[in-house]
Design a protein around this motif. Structure first.
Motif: not given
Length: 515
Positions: A53-65, A67-75
């Motif tokens: 697989a290939t993963a750039s830094q921007s894709e990794i950053y977007d994934y973390y963003e 994930e943070i939104k998902r956790l905020a909505i869940k809480s």
């Protein structure tokens, strides 16, 4: 390309791999693959698979963003669910409380209706009955018994104080205690209404016997109480508690003797409620309600009689037995004493301006006339009732009620400047109207059983009834017959409209004959 180990759970799937595929896994085709290849483990325990697989830094950053939104909505959803759950629980408790209060109010109304049906004849007497036999008695009148108020637990207590609520004319307070030093114990404050004489509206038990009670004229939920142990307290009827909201039990200004009278005053400059008390320790003290405490201010000390030697005047003190404030000029007040003297004082100067040698024994009560500014009345254990003009040193009228019977209380009628009533230790009620007869009572009636003493009397501020309290803790209500509440008439025989000016003129006419 890198290799990752496959867990034991996937061993079954790995066995399906062909021998050809296994050989591909173990073969290194180029130096590049060899550089990224990890050292293989034993094939018996570990199987390997190809993954890329290939993963750039921007894709990794977007994934973390994301994930943070998902956790905020869940809480936030969890907190909303908890809040809704708390609201539901709160609503349930409120509904339950409302239902209980609603049922209590319904039960109270039902009790009132049952009482009205049971005592319909007495209610009709109160509203409509007028004793027609007064027409054949001349100027004499009678008292019609209505209800008897008695608390089952107060048989060993006496009625030491009575006070009507001026805002609710059917509500009154009873103070229960004892005047005898050897019979001291707990006391009670009980509030009854004429709508239900079977059971009181409020009951407060006190650590010491109650000696006096006063209901605030405008804030009827505030009830001031004075006790035998020198403590003063204020009960708030809006608070659902049996304890006083303010009291002086731990105050350094607490009285050292029985508190004989408490009187509410107008609010001070800071809009604080306050009242004044007089006690057997000879002190007049002003009490101010500040937040949750009573702040005291010593006003004045009653003077010691001249018969006491000068070197012992610091040890002796004058017992104050009664206190009343002027109805128009509330800065002036009267204090009755155990030595038979009456002192007139002023709050403006905190001193006494006049002294009257009123009685030979202790003054049991002193009261200003509700209409005439110069007239007051006093009674004593020396069998006497006296009517005074404050501008004169001797009484205008003197009445000896019963030989050997102490006059324990006296009260002016609220509807006339010349009508007053007194009670004696022989159980009799005496009603006078000075405009009709200046020499004797219009009514002398025994209203309690034999060997029962009467200690208190009060006129209702609206209805033509009085209440009297006896030595067994019972209060009896009585209706005045028409001859005891006659309205003044003009020269043509027509009734004059009731007004303060008419009542003042009626009393002034009497005083002009004696001055």
């Amino acid at each position: 390309m890198s290799r990752q180990p496959v867990s034991d759970t996937g061993a079954a799937e790995s066995k399906k791999m062909s021998t050809k595929d296994e050989n591909k896994v173990e073969t290194v085709k180029s130096k590049e693959d060899k550089a990224t290849q990890t050292s293989p483990r034993s094939q018996k325990s570990t199987k390997f698979a190809n993954f890329g697989a290939t993963a750039s830094q921007s894709e990794i950053y977007d994934y973390y963003e994301e994930e943070i939104k998902r956790l905020a909505i869940k809480s936030s959803s969890q907190s909303e669910n908890e809040a809704l759950k708390d609201e539901e629980e709160t609503d349930d408790s409120q509904i339950k409380t409302y239902d209980i209060a609603h049922l209590a109010e319904l039960a109270r109304n039902m009790e009132g209706e049952v009482y009205h049906n049971m005592h319909a004849d007495i209610l009709c007497d109160l509203k409509y009955f007028e004793d027609a036999s007064d027409a054949f008695r001349g100027e004499k009148g009678t008292l019609l018994p209505l209800w008897k108020f008695e608390q089952g637990e107060d048989k060993c207590l006496s009625v030491t104080a009575l006070c009507w609520d001026h805002k609710h004319s059917d509500l009154f307070a009873i103070g229960l205690g004892s005047h005898k030093f050897t019979q001291q114990g707990g006391g009670m404050v009980v509030l009854y209404t004429l709508r239900n004489p079977n059971y009181p509206e409020f009951i407060f038990n006190t650590a010491s016997g109650v000696m006096c009670v006063d209901i605030h004229e405008h804030l009827s939920h505030l009830v001031a109480v004075g006790m035998y142990d020198g403590c003063v307290a204020v009960y708030n009827l809006k608070k659902k508690t049996d304890q006083p909201f303010w009291d002086s039990r731990v105050s350094p200004g607490r009285h050292k003797g029985a508190v004989m009278q408490v009187k509410w005053q107008k609010d001070d400059l800071d809009s604080n409620h306050n009242f004044i008390s007089v006690s057997a320790d000879g002190r007049l003290v002003s009490w101010t309600l500040v937040k949750n405490e009573l702040v005291f201010t010593d006003m004045i000390k009653l003077p010691v009689p001249d018969t006491i030697p000068d070197d012992r005047k610091d040890v002796f003190f004058t017992v104050g037995t009664s206190l009343d404030f002027h109805k128009q000029k509330d800065c002036n007040f009267l204090v009755g004493t155990e030595y038979g003297k009456i002192h007139k004082g002023s709050k403006l100067y905190n001193r006494f301006v006049e002294t009257y040698d009123a009685h030979f024994m202790g003054v049991s009560c002193v009261r200003w006339n509700p209409y005439h500014a110069d007239v007051f009345i006093s009674c004593s254990w020396d069998w006497m009732v006296k009517v005074w003009d404050q501008t004169m040193k001797s009484p205008m009228f003197t009445f000896e009620l019963e030989t050997g019977a102490a006059v324990t209380d006296v009260a002016w009628a609220p509807y006339s400047s010349t009508v007053f009533a007194a009670v004696t230790s022989e159980g009799k009620v005496h009603v006078f109207d000075l405009s009709v007869n200046k020499y004797e009572a219009l009514c002398q009636q025994k209203v309690v059983s034999r060997k029962t003493k009467l200690f208190s009397i009060e006129f209702n501020p609206v209805h033509p009834i009085i209440i009297v309290g006896d030595g067994h803790g019972h209060v009896t209500s009585l209706k005045l017959s028409p001859n005891l509440r006659k309205k003044p008439k003009d020269k043509k025989g027509q009734e004059l409209p009731m007004s303060p000016e008419v009542e003042i003129a009626k009393m002034e006419q009497l005083l002009s004959l004696l001055r």
